[in-house]
Design an enzyme around this catalytic site. Structure first.
Site, PDB file in Angstrom:
ATOM      1  N   LYS A   1      -0.522   4.964   4.497  1.00  0.00           N
ATOM      2  CA  LYS A   1      -1.362   4.010   5.226  1.00  0.00           C
ATOM      3  C   LYS A   1      -0.782   3.754   6.613  1.00  0.00           C
ATOM      4  O   LYS A   1       0.417   3.485   6.757  1.00  0.00           O
ATOM      5  CB  LYS A   1      -1.486   2.701   4.444  1.00  0.00           C
ATOM      6  CG  LYS A   1      -2.494   1.722   5.059  1.00  0.00           C
ATOM      7  CD  LYS A   1      -2.755   0.553   4.129  1.00  0.00           C
ATOM      8  CE  LYS A   1      -3.697  -0.465   4.744  1.00  0.00           C
ATOM      9  NZ  LYS A   1      -5.025   0.119   5.047  1.00  0.00           N
TER      10      LYS A   1
ATOM     11  N   HIS B   1       0.828  -1.202   0.000  1.00  0.00           N
ATOM     12  CA  HIS B   1       0.000   0.000   0.000  1.00  0.00           C
ATOM     13  C   HIS B   1       0.865   1.256   0.000  1.00  0.00           C
ATOM     14  O   HIS B   1       2.074   1.189   0.220  1.00  0.00           O
ATOM     15  CB  HIS B   1      -0.929   0.021   1.223  1.00  0.00           C
ATOM     16  CG  HIS B   1      -2.102  -0.889   1.101  1.00  0.00           C
ATOM     17  ND1 HIS B   1      -2.060  -2.221   1.463  1.00  0.00           N
ATOM     18  CD2 HIS B   1      -3.365  -0.673   0.651  1.00  0.00           C
ATOM     19  CE1 HIS B   1      -3.240  -2.777   1.237  1.00  0.00           C
ATOM     20  NE2 HIS B   1      -4.051  -1.862   0.750  1.00  0.00           N
TER      21      HIS B   1
END
Length: 252
Positions: A147, A143
């Protein structure tokens, strides 16, 4: 025509869903709820959830965990099915979701992507064959660098799907750096990568003797979560009270 109330309508996902519904002949957003009206909607927006009494078939929620309690009370009072997409709910809030589902239809899933939820079904079938034959199972998720949580909730949901298929015989390993030892045959390794603007990648690896099988899902935009939420709303409208997830949507 499914009539939808969009909770969190002025946020990023609220706008993504609004744009998608505008092109959908079988759905319409009839009202929105948000603490701030940015003037970026084509439907009426209510700052106070209690003021929204617009007739609708279902509500989609993409807001924040702090608004979840009032939302669940509102939907219960109006007997309004809710697609709950907000993450980060507390244990108390999750318990309230379970109680609410006894009164109205509630659909909650770790990931709203139709692709991810189809992947969950596929890897369960693969695990029954491959893990039983001695293949090791690993999950790698990637990600963007903003995040906060690791591993992702989707990676954990994938691991849970694998474990469920194997009668919950497995345990999860998140970090191999602290121990120098061979891999346990009954473990599922979960690794997290963070960098750049990666929207989301999840890879499930079945590693056996002299062969490897990989299942991979790549998200190129957050629109996939919006599309899943809309399909979930269409599915949930008119359903009896109960707890639902995206697997129910896929199965129809």
């Amino acid at each position: 025509m499914v009539k939808i109330i969009m909770h969190g309508c002025c946020g990023h996902m609220g706008q993504v869903i609004s744009d998608l519904v505008a092109k959908d002949a079988n759905a319409e957003i009839v009202a929105g709820i948000d603490v701030t009206d940015k003037g970026n909607t084509t439907y009426p927006v209510f700052n106070n959830i209690k003021e929204c009494q617009t007739e609708a078939d279902v509500l989609i929620d993409f807001s924040s965990a702090k608004a979840a309690d009032a939302l669940l009370d509102y939907c219960t009072e109006r007997n309004l099915p809710v697609v709950l997409c907000t993450t980060g709910l507390s244990e108390e809030q999750l318990a309230k979701v379970e109680e609410t589902a006894k009164k109205i239809p509630v659909l909650k899933s770790a990931n709203m992507s139709l692709g991810i939820n189809t992947l969950m079904k596929l890897i369960q079938e693969a695990a029954k064959v491959l893990a039983t034959a001695g293949f090791d199972m690993e999950i790698v998720e990637k990600h963007h660098h903003l995040k906060l949580d690791a591993p992702s909730g989707t990676a954990l949901a994938l691991a849970d799907s694998l474990n469920e298929a194997m009668d919950n015989q497995y345990h999860y390993v998140y970090d191999r750096s602290q121990k120098r030892e061979m891999r346990d045959a009954k473990e599922i390794g979960i690794s997290a990568v963070r960098g750049g603007t990666i929207v989301g990648e999840h890879e499930v690896i079945f590693a056996g003797e002299d062969e490897v099988i990989e299942f991979k899902h790549t998200a190129y935009s957050k629109a996939i979560f919006g599309k899943g939420a809309i399909e979930a709303a269409k599915f949930l409208a008119g359903k009896p009270a109960g707890k639902y997830d995206m697997a129910d949507v896929i199965e129809g």
